[in-house]
Design a protein around this motif. Structure first.
Motif, PDB file in Angstrom:
ATOM      1  N   GLN A  48       6.588   6.055  -7.700  1.00 34.89           N
ATOM      2  CA  GLN A  48       7.208   6.855  -8.757  1.00 34.89           C
ATOM      3  C   GLN A  48       8.605   7.314  -8.345  1.00 34.89           C
ATOM      4  O   GLN A  48       9.559   7.231  -9.119  1.00 34.89           O
ATOM      5  CB  GLN A  48       6.350   8.086  -9.071  1.00 34.89           C
ATOM      6  N   LYS A  49       8.720   7.792  -7.124  1.00 28.73           N
ATOM      7  CA  LYS A  49       9.998   8.299  -6.624  1.00 28.73           C
ATOM      8  C   LYS A  49      11.047   7.196  -6.561  1.00 28.73           C
ATOM      9  O   LYS A  49      12.196   7.384  -6.959  1.00 28.73           O
ATOM     10  CB  LYS A  49       9.793   8.929  -5.243  1.00 28.73           C
ATOM     11  N   ARG A  50      10.651   6.031  -6.069  1.00 29.38           N
ATOM     12  CA  ARG A  50      11.613   4.930  -5.946  1.00 29.38           C
ATOM     13  C   ARG A  50      12.071   4.417  -7.310  1.00 29.38           C
ATOM     14  O   ARG A  50      13.226   4.044  -7.493  1.00 29.38           O
ATOM     15  CB  ARG A  50      10.990   3.786  -5.141  1.00 29.38           C
ATOM     16  N   LEU A  51      11.147   4.395  -8.279  1.00 27.10           N
ATOM     17  CA  LEU A  51      11.493   3.880  -9.603  1.00 27.10           C
ATOM     18  C   LEU A  51      12.165   4.921 -10.492  1.00 27.10           C
ATOM     19  O   LEU A  51      12.759   4.573 -11.514  1.00 27.10           O
ATOM     20  CB  LEU A  51      10.239   3.350 -10.307  1.00 27.10           C
ATOM     21  N   SER A 106       1.975   9.637 -13.884  1.00 24.54           N
ATOM     22  CA  SER A 106       1.133   8.985 -14.888  1.00 24.54           C
ATOM     23  C   SER A 106       1.831   7.771 -15.493  1.00 24.54           C
ATOM     24  O   SER A 106       1.181   6.791 -15.865  1.00 24.54           O
ATOM     25  CB  SER A 106       0.754   9.977 -15.994  1.00 24.54           C
ATOM     26  N   ILE A 107       3.147   7.820 -15.589  1.00 28.43           N
ATOM     27  CA  ILE A 107       3.890   6.669 -16.112  1.00 28.43           C
ATOM     28  C   ILE A 107       3.754   5.494 -15.148  1.00 28.43           C
ATOM     29  O   ILE A 107       3.537   4.343 -15.560  1.00 28.43           O
ATOM     30  CB  ILE A 107       5.370   7.032 -16.319  1.00 28.43           C
ATOM     31  N   ARG A 156       0.797  -1.232   0.000  1.00 29.69           N
ATOM     32  CA  ARG A 156       0.000   0.000   0.000  1.00 29.69           C
ATOM     33  C   ARG A 156       0.826   1.278   0.000  1.00 29.69           C
ATOM     34  O   ARG A 156       0.427   2.302   0.596  1.00 29.69           O
ATOM     35  CB  ARG A 156      -0.988  -0.005   1.170  1.00 29.69           C
ATOM     36  N   GLU A 157       1.977   1.253  -0.660  1.00 30.92           N
ATOM     37  CA  GLU A 157       2.708   2.500  -0.867  1.00 30.92           C
ATOM     38  C   GLU A 157       1.953   3.343  -1.891  1.00 30.92           C
ATOM     39  O   GLU A 157       1.302   2.823  -2.798  1.00 30.92           O
ATOM     40  CB  GLU A 157       4.133   2.221  -1.355  1.00 30.92           C
ATOM     41  N   SER A 158       2.064   4.647  -1.782  1.00 31.89           N
ATOM     42  CA  SER A 158       1.335   5.554  -2.663  1.00 31.89           C
ATOM     43  C   SER A 158       1.956   5.591  -4.059  1.00 31.89           C
ATOM     44  O   SER A 158       3.102   5.179  -4.266  1.00 31.89           O
ATOM     45  CB  SER A 158       1.341   6.964  -2.081  1.00 31.89           C
TER      46      SER A 158
END
Length: 250
Positions: free
Chosen positions: A205-208, A214-215, A198-200
């Motif tokens: 997005q930040k970790r990846l 949107s990506i 349940r990470e936002s």
């Protein structure tokens, strides 16, 4: 996109040659892109805080020598917290395979292209930068090794199941390495674990290192669990202090 099962990831890591094992574990534990892992240098690892810093990647052109380039996007510059097991594997890897330095062209700054000794954590067996084409062949062999290990595990599980009298609903499932898989699937696995816990969208997005949320959503929206509809309760809570409407006049 269907993420790999934990058992498949374990088989891939366990079946890898020793000098690549920590690399695959790190890929599954950090979500780094393939080029980012190939370009990881010792100075990018913070063992005290349990993080790795992404600030470059190894680029393997179809023609010519691999070189060090900037990450894919501005958002790809990031610091990623890494699980303790993967950090311990990195430490063991560096003890077993000390960094020797690889002479490479550094193009991270287009105005100051230079040759330097890159302190790459992961290299080929010949102590060279890992080339994309060569890695594809390594991965193909790794799929075969992991597939055999998974088949053996399934056969042993079937024997145990039969000795227990074949309890209904407990038949072992055969795990396989999907056709067409690649190291990118370890990145997908990492994302799927974050989503399961349940990470936002913003955190994933930040970790990846995605350029935009949107990506992240376009790639992984089907993995986010449906939340219980709490909209009615939310409005009731907000309007609870508002006097109810008076009965309409007859």
């Amino acid at each position: 996109m269907s993420p790999l099962a934990v058992g498949v990831v374990a088989a891939l890591v366990g079946g890898a040659p020793g000098w690549y094992r920590a690399m695959l574990l790190l890929a599954a534990a950090s979500g780094l892109r393939q080029g980012e892992i190939f370009g990881l240098e010792v100075g990018h690892i913070d063992f005290r805080n349990g993080t790795v810093r992404v600030q470059q990647q190894v680029v393997s052109p179809d023609r010519g020598e691999p070189y060090i380039g900037p990450p894919k996007t501005h958002q790809s510059y990031r610091t990623v917290p890494v699980a303790r097991s993967a950090m311990d594997a990195l430490a063991a890897h560096l003890l077993a395979y000390p960094v020797a330095g690889v002479q490479m062209e550094d193009r991270t700054d287009p105005n100051r292209v230079k040759w330097r000794s890159a302190q790459l954590v992961f290299t080929s067996k010949r102590r060279e930068a890992i080339r994309r084409a060569a890695w594809s062949k390594v991965w193909e062999n790794l799929e075969v090794v992991a597939g055999k290990a998974l088949a053996k595990q399934h056969a042993e599980a079937l024997q145990r199941w039969e000795r227990r009298g074949r309890p209904e609903g407990d038949e072992p499932i055969l795990l396989t390495v999907p056709d067409g898989s690649s190291m990118r699937d370890l990145r997908h696995f990492y994302a799927s674990v974050l989503i399961k816990h349940r990470e936002s969208v913003k955190t994933v997005q930040k970790r990846l290192g995605h350029a935009k949320p949107s990506i992240t959503l376009d790639t992984y929206t089907h993995l986010w669990p449906d939340e219980e509809d709490t909209t009615r309760a939310a409005i009731e809570s907000a309007l609870g202090a508002v006097p109810p409407m008076c009965p309409l006049a007859a």
